[in-house]
Write a protein that holds these residues in place. Structure first.
Motif, PDB file in Angstrom:
ATOM      1  N   ARG A  60      12.113 -40.678 -48.089  1.00 13.97           N
ATOM      2  CA  ARG A  60      10.808 -40.306 -48.287  1.00 13.97           C
ATOM      3  C   ARG A  60       9.966 -40.211 -47.353  1.00 13.97           C
ATOM      4  O   ARG A  60       8.874 -39.294 -47.184  1.00 13.97           O
ATOM      5  CB  ARG A  60      10.190 -41.163 -49.465  1.00 13.97           C
ATOM      6  N   ALA A  61      10.034 -40.863 -46.089  1.00 10.82           N
ATOM      7  CA  ALA A  61       9.144 -41.087 -44.982  1.00 10.82           C
ATOM      8  C   ALA A  61       9.048 -39.537 -44.449  1.00 10.82           C
ATOM      9  O   ALA A  61       8.058 -39.276 -43.656  1.00 10.82           O
ATOM     10  CB  ALA A  61       9.683 -42.084 -43.870  1.00 10.82           C
ATOM     11  N   ILE A  62      10.154 -39.007 -44.409  1.00  9.55           N
ATOM     12  CA  ILE A  62      10.231 -37.414 -43.791  1.00  9.55           C
ATOM     13  C   ILE A  62       9.177 -36.658 -44.650  1.00  9.55           C
ATOM     14  O   ILE A  62       8.272 -35.920 -43.856  1.00  9.55           O
ATOM     15  CB  ILE A  62      11.451 -36.832 -43.930  1.00  9.55           C
ATOM     16  N   GLU A  63       9.136 -36.711 -45.811  1.00 10.92           N
ATOM     17  CA  GLU A  63       8.176 -35.891 -46.722  1.00 10.92           C
ATOM     18  C   GLU A  63       6.587 -36.465 -46.316  1.00 10.92           C
ATOM     19  O   GLU A  63       5.695 -35.456 -46.303  1.00 10.92           O
ATOM     20  CB  GLU A  63       8.405 -36.002 -48.074  1.00 10.92           C
ATOM     21  N   ASP A  64       6.500 -37.872 -46.171  1.00 16.21           N
ATOM     22  CA  ASP A  64       5.396 -38.259 -46.090  1.00 16.21           C
ATOM     23  C   ASP A  64       4.694 -37.872 -44.502  1.00 16.21           C
ATOM     24  O   ASP A  64       3.438 -37.543 -44.376  1.00 16.21           O
ATOM     25  CB  ASP A  64       5.322 -39.704 -46.059  1.00 16.21           C
ATOM     26  N   ARG A  68      -0.125 -34.346 -46.093  1.00 11.03           N
ATOM     27  CA  ARG A  68      -1.708 -34.639 -45.367  1.00 11.03           C
ATOM     28  C   ARG A  68      -1.721 -36.115 -45.963  1.00 11.03           C
ATOM     29  O   ARG A  68      -1.329 -36.833 -46.938  1.00 11.03           O
ATOM     30  CB  ARG A  68      -2.794 -33.902 -46.348  1.00 11.03           C
ATOM     31  N   ASN A  69      -2.526 -36.744 -44.930  1.00  7.52           N
ATOM     32  CA  ASN A  69      -2.953 -38.172 -45.185  1.00  7.52           C
ATOM     33  C   ASN A  69      -4.576 -38.099 -44.916  1.00  7.52           C
ATOM     34  O   ASN A  69      -4.982 -38.183 -43.808  1.00  7.52           O
ATOM     35  CB  ASN A  69      -2.377 -39.115 -44.131  1.00  7.52           C
ATOM     36  N   GLU A  71      -6.919 -40.338 -46.010  1.00  4.75           N
ATOM     37  CA  GLU A  71      -7.463 -41.639 -45.428  1.00  4.75           C
ATOM     38  C   GLU A  71      -7.489 -41.781 -43.819  1.00  4.75           C
ATOM     39  O   GLU A  71      -8.484 -42.148 -43.440  1.00  4.75           O
ATOM     40  CB  GLU A  71      -6.692 -42.719 -45.973  1.00  4.75           C
ATOM     41  N   LEU A  72      -6.283 -41.305 -43.593  1.00 12.13           N
ATOM     42  CA  LEU A  72      -6.124 -41.132 -41.937  1.00 12.13           C
ATOM     43  C   LEU A  72      -7.101 -40.096 -41.318  1.00 12.13           C
ATOM     44  O   LEU A  72      -7.505 -40.473 -40.124  1.00 12.13           O
ATOM     45  CB  LEU A  72      -4.604 -41.083 -41.578  1.00 12.13           C
ATOM     46  N   GLU A  73      -6.875 -39.002 -41.888  1.00  8.86           N
ATOM     47  CA  GLU A  73      -7.865 -37.971 -41.228  1.00  8.86           C
ATOM     48  C   GLU A  73      -9.287 -38.464 -41.312  1.00  8.86           C
ATOM     49  O   GLU A  73     -10.132 -38.005 -40.345  1.00  8.86           O
ATOM     50  CB  GLU A  73      -7.554 -36.727 -42.052  1.00  8.86           C
ATOM     51  N   THR A  74      -9.814 -39.063 -42.405  1.00  3.55           N
ATOM     52  CA  THR A  74     -11.042 -39.678 -42.271  1.00  3.55           C
ATOM     53  C   THR A  74     -11.401 -40.432 -41.380  1.00  3.55           C
ATOM     54  O   THR A  74     -12.518 -40.651 -40.806  1.00  3.55           O
ATOM     55  CB  THR A  74     -11.493 -40.083 -43.969  1.00  3.55           C
ATOM     56  N   ARG A  75     -10.505 -41.565 -41.113  1.00  2.00           N
ATOM     57  CA  ARG A  75     -10.576 -42.471 -40.184  1.00  2.00           C
ATOM     58  C   ARG A  75     -10.509 -41.915 -38.749  1.00  2.00           C
ATOM     59  O   ARG A  75     -11.764 -42.197 -37.892  1.00  2.00           O
ATOM     60  CB  ARG A  75      -9.474 -43.652 -40.077  1.00  2.00           C
ATOM     61  N   LEU A  76      -9.958 -40.933 -38.379  1.00  3.52           N
ATOM     62  CA  LEU A  76      -9.990 -39.918 -37.185  1.00  3.52           C
ATOM     63  C   LEU A  76     -11.203 -39.400 -37.120  1.00  3.52           C
ATOM     64  O   LEU A  76     -11.917 -39.233 -35.862  1.00  3.52           O
ATOM     65  CB  LEU A  76      -8.827 -39.388 -37.109  1.00  3.52           C
ATOM     66  N   ASP A  86      -6.542 -33.072 -35.067  1.00  6.99           N
ATOM     67  CA  ASP A  86      -6.209 -31.570 -35.123  1.00  6.99           C
ATOM     68  C   ASP A  86      -4.525 -31.669 -35.209  1.00  6.99           C
ATOM     69  O   ASP A  86      -4.101 -31.091 -35.886  1.00  6.99           O
ATOM     70  CB  ASP A  86      -6.596 -30.840 -33.817  1.00  6.99           C
ATOM     71  N   GLU A  87      -4.075 -32.538 -34.607  1.00 12.62           N
ATOM     72  CA  GLU A  87      -2.625 -32.693 -34.406  1.00 12.62           C
ATOM     73  C   GLU A  87      -2.006 -33.145 -35.698  1.00 12.62           C
ATOM     74  O   GLU A  87      -0.842 -32.601 -36.238  1.00 12.62           O
ATOM     75  CB  GLU A  87      -2.209 -33.550 -33.284  1.00 12.62           C
ATOM     76  N   MET A  88      -2.757 -33.978 -36.536  1.00 12.70           N
ATOM     77  CA  MET A  88      -2.288 -34.485 -37.741  1.00 12.70           C
ATOM     78  C   MET A  88      -2.656 -33.484 -38.775  1.00 12.70           C
ATOM     79  O   MET A  88      -1.510 -33.324 -39.522  1.00 12.70           O
ATOM     80  CB  MET A  88      -3.522 -35.827 -38.136  1.00 12.70           C
ATOM     81  N   ARG A  89      -3.394 -32.489 -38.843  1.00 11.98           N
ATOM     82  CA  ARG A  89      -3.683 -31.516 -39.748  1.00 11.98           C
ATOM     83  C   ARG A  89      -2.584 -30.662 -39.482  1.00 11.98           C
ATOM     84  O   ARG A  89      -1.979 -29.918 -40.386  1.00 11.98           O
ATOM     85  CB  ARG A  89      -4.921 -30.927 -39.541  1.00 11.98           C
ATOM     86  N   ARG A  90      -2.201 -30.041 -38.022  1.00 10.03           N
ATOM     87  CA  ARG A  90      -1.338 -29.095 -37.703  1.00 10.03           C
ATOM     88  C   ARG A  90       0.195 -29.536 -38.361  1.00 10.03           C
ATOM     89  O   ARG A  90       0.781 -28.890 -38.692  1.00 10.03           O
ATOM     90  CB  ARG A  90      -1.159 -28.963 -36.213  1.00 10.03           C
ATOM     91  N   LEU A  91       0.339 -30.869 -38.531  1.00  6.58           N
ATOM     92  CA  LEU A  91       1.751 -31.311 -39.092  1.00  6.58           C
ATOM     93  C   LEU A  91       1.712 -30.726 -40.448  1.00  6.58           C
ATOM     94  O   LEU A  91       3.201 -30.491 -40.776  1.00  6.58           O
ATOM     95  CB  LEU A  91       1.772 -32.882 -38.999  1.00  6.58           C
ATOM     96  N   SER A  92       0.728 -30.674 -41.342  1.00  4.09           N
ATOM     97  CA  SER A  92       0.960 -30.330 -42.602  1.00  4.09           C
ATOM     98  C   SER A  92       0.974 -28.952 -42.743  1.00  4.09           C
ATOM     99  O   SER A  92       1.299 -28.150 -43.733  1.00  4.09           O
ATOM    100  CB  SER A  92       0.098 -30.872 -43.586  1.00  4.09           C
ATOM    101  N   ASP A  93       0.478 -28.043 -41.816  1.00  2.00           N
ATOM    102  CA  ASP A  93       0.321 -26.635 -41.626  1.00  2.00           C
ATOM    103  C   ASP A  93       1.527 -25.887 -40.855  1.00  2.00           C
ATOM    104  O   ASP A  93       1.378 -24.709 -40.812  1.00  2.00           O
ATOM    105  CB  ASP A  93      -1.105 -26.301 -41.262  1.00  2.00           C
ATOM    106  N   MET A  94       2.305 -26.562 -40.204  1.00  2.00           N
ATOM    107  CA  MET A  94       3.183 -25.884 -39.202  1.00  2.00           C
ATOM    108  C   MET A  94       4.157 -25.061 -39.866  1.00  2.00           C
ATOM    109  O   MET A  94       4.805 -24.037 -39.252  1.00  2.00           O
ATOM    110  CB  MET A  94       3.875 -27.055 -38.176  1.00  2.00           C
ATOM    111  N   ALA A  95       4.470 -25.288 -41.135  1.00  2.00           N
ATOM    112  CA  ALA A  95       5.751 -24.639 -41.710  1.00  2.00           C
ATOM    113  C   ALA A  95       5.535 -24.819 -43.470  1.00  2.00           C
ATOM    114  O   ALA A  95       4.908 -25.863 -43.895  1.00  2.00           O
ATOM    115  CB  ALA A  95       7.182 -25.092 -41.415  1.00  2.00           C
ATOM    116  N   ASN A  96       6.143 -23.874 -44.152  1.00  2.09           N
ATOM    117  CA  ASN A  96       6.353 -24.160 -45.579  1.00  2.09           C
ATOM    118  C   ASN A  96       7.822 -25.018 -45.760  1.00  2.09           C
ATOM    119  O   ASN A  96       8.703 -24.344 -45.517  1.00  2.09           O
ATOM    120  CB  ASN A  96       6.347 -22.823 -46.272  1.00  2.09           C
ATOM    121  N   LEU A  97       7.453 -26.417 -46.072  1.00  2.00           N
ATOM    122  CA  LEU A  97       8.422 -27.280 -46.347  1.00  2.00           C
ATOM    123  C   LEU A  97       8.886 -27.553 -47.525  1.00  2.00           C
ATOM    124  O   LEU A  97       7.747 -27.773 -48.334  1.00  2.00           O
ATOM    125  CB  LEU A  97       8.102 -28.382 -45.614  1.00  2.00           C
ATOM    126  N   HIS A  98      10.010 -27.490 -47.762  1.00  2.00           N
ATOM    127  CA  HIS A  98      10.650 -27.760 -49.096  1.00  2.00           C
ATOM    128  C   HIS A  98      11.881 -28.781 -48.945  1.00  2.00           C
ATOM    129  O   HIS A  98      12.358 -29.093 -47.975  1.00  2.00           O
ATOM    130  CB  HIS A  98      11.351 -26.608 -49.728  1.00  2.00           C
TER     131      HIS A  98
END
Length: 288
Positions: A60-64, A68-69, A71-76, A86-98
């Motif tokens: 499950r850690a791969i999916e996580d 998006r996180n 809480e972490l983004e708010t802290r940053l 920006d790097e954390m947000r890019r992770l969730s936008d870099m591809a359509n992951l299934h």
């Protein structure tokens, strides 16, 4: 045009126990990025943004990681760390992951079968989740270019010492150019005297959808698992297969020594601490 990629990442990672008891081996970091992030990035850099990751229990850690996180983004945001945000947000936008879970660990060939509905009737890329490629042109892109030229399934290969061919899937065939080989045989971990060459399968493939029918006909092979190499041997009877000698270096993160070597090599490429790290290594060697 190859539009989809499959990343098998369901193995237990037993060679890294106890580190992998509660986390996937694909999440082991090279400096500050998990291994699988390098793999996904290679697919994206090759023009592929539709990616299926074959996972298993405890993954499950791969999916996580790619989700998006907030809480972490708010802290940053509060810390005004815009670069990291920006790097954390890019992770969730870099591809359509299934994601799909392999119910039982029955080999790489069995894992690929889980991609059938996602892939449909299209050729697709396969990138092993515990293998990092360090190259100027992404290795997957190199295979895509070869597929565009020849039209059949393409396997990435690299030369290995002759006395180590029994550790790999090995291909044999006729050279079409310095980089391209038309395959006439594949052998999974052959005896040294029976190996058709010293060209080892290197963890990247472009496969046509016909592979799925071949996988259904493939009996359990070595280790009582469905071997992708055996299915490709069946595929070879129906269509041409090609091997592409990769331009770049393969890093097998499933191997402890290679994992350590990879960490050192990648650290020496990071400008923020390369000089200090090199000096540290030299100091250690002087004390030996």
């Amino acid at each position: 045009m190859i539009k989809k990629a499959v990343i098998p990442a369901a193995g237990f990672g037993t060679r890294f126990l106890p580190a992998t008891k509660a986390q996937p081996k694909e999440m082991l970091p090279i400096i500050d990025r998990p291994t699988i992030q390098y793999v996904v990035q290679e697919a994206v850099d090759s023009g592929i943004e539709d990616i299926l990751i074959i996972t298993g229990k405890g993954k499950r850690a791969i999916e996580d990681h790619f989700d998006r996180n907030h809480e972490l983004e708010t802290r940053l945001e509060e810390k005004e760390d815009q670069l990291l945000l920006d790097e954390m947000r890019r992770l969730s936008d870099m591809a359509n992951l299934h994601y799909v879970r392999q119910r039982e660990l029955n080999g790489l060939g069995d894992a690929i079968r889980y991609a059938r509905h996602h892939v449909g009737n299209e050729p697709f890329a396969v990138l092993l989740g515990d293998t990092i490629m360090d190259s100027v042109i992404p290795v997957t892109q190199q295979l895509i270019d070869t597929y565009a030229q020849y039209g059949g399934s393409v396997i990435a290969v690299e030369e290995v010492p002759h006395d180590k061919v029994n550790r790999y899937g090995i291909v044999g065939g006729k050279s079409l150019s310095d980089r391209i080989l038309e395959i006439n045989t594949l052998v999974e971990k052959p005896n040294i005297q029976d190996a058709p060459s010293n060209l080892a399968i290197a963890g990247r493939y472009i496969l046509t959808p016909e592979i799925f029918a071949m996988l259904e006909q493939t009996p359990a092979g070595k280790n009582n698992e469905i071997q992708l190499t055996d299915a490709m041997l069946l595929l070879l009877k129906r269509e041409n297969l090609y091997a592409h000698r990769i331009e770049g270096k393969r890093h097998d993160i499933g191997n402890k020594l290679d994992f350590l070597k990879t960490t050192v090599e990648f650290a020496l490429k990071r400008p923020e601490f390369a000089d200090k790290f090199r000096a540290f290594l030299e100091e250690i060697l002087r004390k030996e």
